[in-house]
Design an enzyme around this catalytic site. Structure first.
Site, PDB file in Angstrom:
ATOM      1  N   LYS A  57      11.834 -13.697 -11.001  1.00  0.00           N
ATOM      2  CA  LYS A  57      12.222 -12.903  -9.845  1.00  0.00           C
ATOM      3  C   LYS A  57      13.567 -12.240 -10.093  1.00  0.00           C
ATOM      4  O   LYS A  57      14.346 -12.661 -10.943  1.00  0.00           O
ATOM      5  CB  LYS A  57      12.291 -13.783  -8.593  1.00  0.00           C
ATOM      6  CG  LYS A  57      10.955 -14.387  -8.189  1.00  0.00           C
ATOM      7  CD  LYS A  57       9.973 -13.289  -7.781  1.00  0.00           C
ATOM      8  CE  LYS A  57       8.635 -13.866  -7.372  1.00  0.00           C
ATOM      9  NZ  LYS A  57       7.890 -14.456  -8.484  1.00  0.00           N
ATOM     10  N   ASP A  58      13.835 -11.216  -9.309  1.00  0.00           N
ATOM     11  CA  ASP A  58      15.029 -10.407  -9.480  1.00  0.00           C
ATOM     12  C   ASP A  58      16.316 -11.194  -9.268  1.00  0.00           C
ATOM     13  O   ASP A  58      16.383 -12.109  -8.450  1.00  0.00           O
ATOM     14  CB  ASP A  58      15.008  -9.250  -8.488  1.00  0.00           C
ATOM     15  CG  ASP A  58      13.753  -8.432  -8.595  1.00  0.00           C
ATOM     16  OD1 ASP A  58      13.740  -7.513  -9.412  1.00  0.00           O
ATOM     17  OD2 ASP A  58      12.774  -8.750  -7.890  1.00  0.00           O
ATOM     18  N   ARG A  59      17.339 -10.783  -9.973  1.00  0.00           N
ATOM     19  CA  ARG A  59      18.655 -11.390  -9.807  1.00  0.00           C
ATOM     20  C   ARG A  59      19.375 -10.811  -8.590  1.00  0.00           C
ATOM     21  O   ARG A  59      19.797 -11.553  -7.705  1.00  0.00           O
ATOM     22  CB  ARG A  59      19.510 -11.192 -11.064  1.00  0.00           C
ATOM     23  CG  ARG A  59      20.908 -11.778 -10.929  1.00  0.00           C
ATOM     24  CD  ARG A  59      21.736 -11.553 -12.191  1.00  0.00           C
ATOM     25  NE  ARG A  59      23.054 -12.150 -12.070  1.00  0.00           N
ATOM     26  CZ  ARG A  59      24.106 -11.555 -11.533  1.00  0.00           C
ATOM     27  NH1 ARG A  59      23.977 -10.305 -11.074  1.00  0.00           N
ATOM     28  NH2 ARG A  59      25.267 -12.172 -11.446  1.00  0.00           N
ATOM     29  N   GLY A  77      13.063  -5.336 -10.215  1.00  0.00           N
ATOM     30  CA  GLY A  77      11.899  -4.911  -9.445  1.00  0.00           C
ATOM     31  C   GLY A  77      10.597  -5.501  -9.909  1.00  0.00           C
ATOM     32  O   GLY A  77       9.555  -5.117  -9.425  1.00  0.00           O
TER      33      GLY A  77
END
Length: 361
Positions: A87-89, A358
């Site tokens: 998942k995105d940071r 994304g």
């Protein structure tokens, strides 16, 4: 062209769009809260077993770093920590992690101090097995784009078009690294210039090449206007599945199934042998791949098999709201899809520092 010559490819920003011109610009990720992702696991915790499933909210932290912090808190090797997707940071994301449970009588670790590092453990459940990559139904997104003022009528029309047709299922730019660095490194690997590459890096670079070949084929189908329509020789893929079949004749029953998103046209994830498509579609796929020589030949030598990926991405429950100079979009995507593939059909986004995120892993 010699094997050492770098192929010419289309950057993510230049890939064709399916729904017309962009409706304006918008700034994304001014704050982590502007990009919210909620994982949809697709099954319930077992309620018993030798592992924990932890429901974790993380802010401004990437998945692998969170896994290391959870492992340190629990006193277990990080290799024993499982998660379904990266998942995105620069976001607020909620996702599941698994850890081995301690021996009977040992106390559960105190997860509370992790909150100071942007890690909140919201739920803990017993589970029978380690969580594996890819065991994920999808994700829900809530994305706020600031300084964004598209025409409301045009926005409604665009969102309705996306709900009705989906969007091209491009691999997002983050798959290719900063300035397409993963493709440059993959070329060195495939042509023998790179030696002693770690297994993780090798897999990352090879997957980038496969993704680029797929994107180039999908771009050609978008140019042709048949990216969402089944053509003779296509390999329709079942929605929510990796299963596909050859369709040399497209009858009315297949057209109706595609129209209701039960089936999607698919494109190649390149490997050994010919793609399983036939007729004009196979010829097109082979011609596109040949334009990126020597990558297809070298991928086959690496032992990768031909696989398929849907050309069309269904965007579930897409909603958009304009308020105070912001556009807030909410939608759901299946596992392996990219939110950027949706955004690029609506708004030209920009962000400070140009963070490359994304992915819906």
């Amino acid at each position: 062209m010699s094997d050492s010559t770098l192929p010419r490819w289309t950057s993510f920003a230049d890939l064709p769009r399916a729904h017309g011109g962009l409706l304006g610009t918008g700034r994304q990720r001014a704050e982590p809260e502007d990009f919210q992702v909620t994982e949809v696991l697709g099954f319930e915790p077992d309620g018993e077993g030798d592992h924990w499933l932890l429901w974790v909210r993380k802010t401004g932290a990437n998945t692998e770093w969170v896994a290391r912090r959870l492992a340190a808190t629990a006193g277990v090797p990080v290799s024993t920590v499982g998660y379904a997707g990266l998942k995105d940071r620069w976001a607020v994301t909620e996702q599941w992690f698994s850890l081995p449970r301690p021996r009977a009588g040992d106390a559960e670790p105190d997860w509370g101090p992790l909150a100071e590092q942007g890690i909140e453990v919201l739920e803990v459940h017993a589970h029978r097995r380690k969580l594996r990559r890819g065991t994920l139904a999808g994700n829900r997104f809530r994305i706020r784009l600031r300084e964004c003022r598209p025409d409301p009528v045009a926005l409604d029309v665009r969102l309705a078009s996306i709900r009705a047709h989906g969007v091209p299922n491009y691999f997002g730019e983050q798959r290719f690294g900063h300035a397409d660095g993963n493709l440059h490194r993959a070329h060195e690997l495939l042509t023998g210039a790179a030696k002693r590459v770690p297994r993780h890096q090798r897999g990352l670079w090879l997957s980038a090449v496969r993704a680029q070949i797929f994107n180039e084929l999908l771009a050609e189908r978008v140019h042709r206007g048949d990216w969402e329509r089944l053509r003779p020789g296509d390999c329709p893929q079942l929605a929510g599945s990796h299963s596909f079949f050859l369709a040399e004749v497209i009858d009315e029953a297949l057209r109706k199934r595609a129209a209701r998103f039960d089936l999607h046209p698919s494109g190649p994830l390149w490997g050994r042998g010919e793609p399983p498509s036939r007729l004009e579609i196979q010829a097109l796929e082979q011609a596109v791949a040949a334009g990126l020589s020597p990558w297809p030949e070298r991928l086959a030598e690496q032992g990768l098999e031909q696989e398929r990926r849907s050309l069309r991405l269904t965007v579930a429950d897409l909603q958009g709201e304009l308020a105070d100079g912001c556009l807030v979009l909410e939608f759901g995507l299946s596992s392996g899809a990219y939110a950027t593939s949706v955004l690029r059909e609506i708004i030209d986004t920009f962000e400070q520092g140009q963070r490359q995120d994304g992915f819906n892993g």
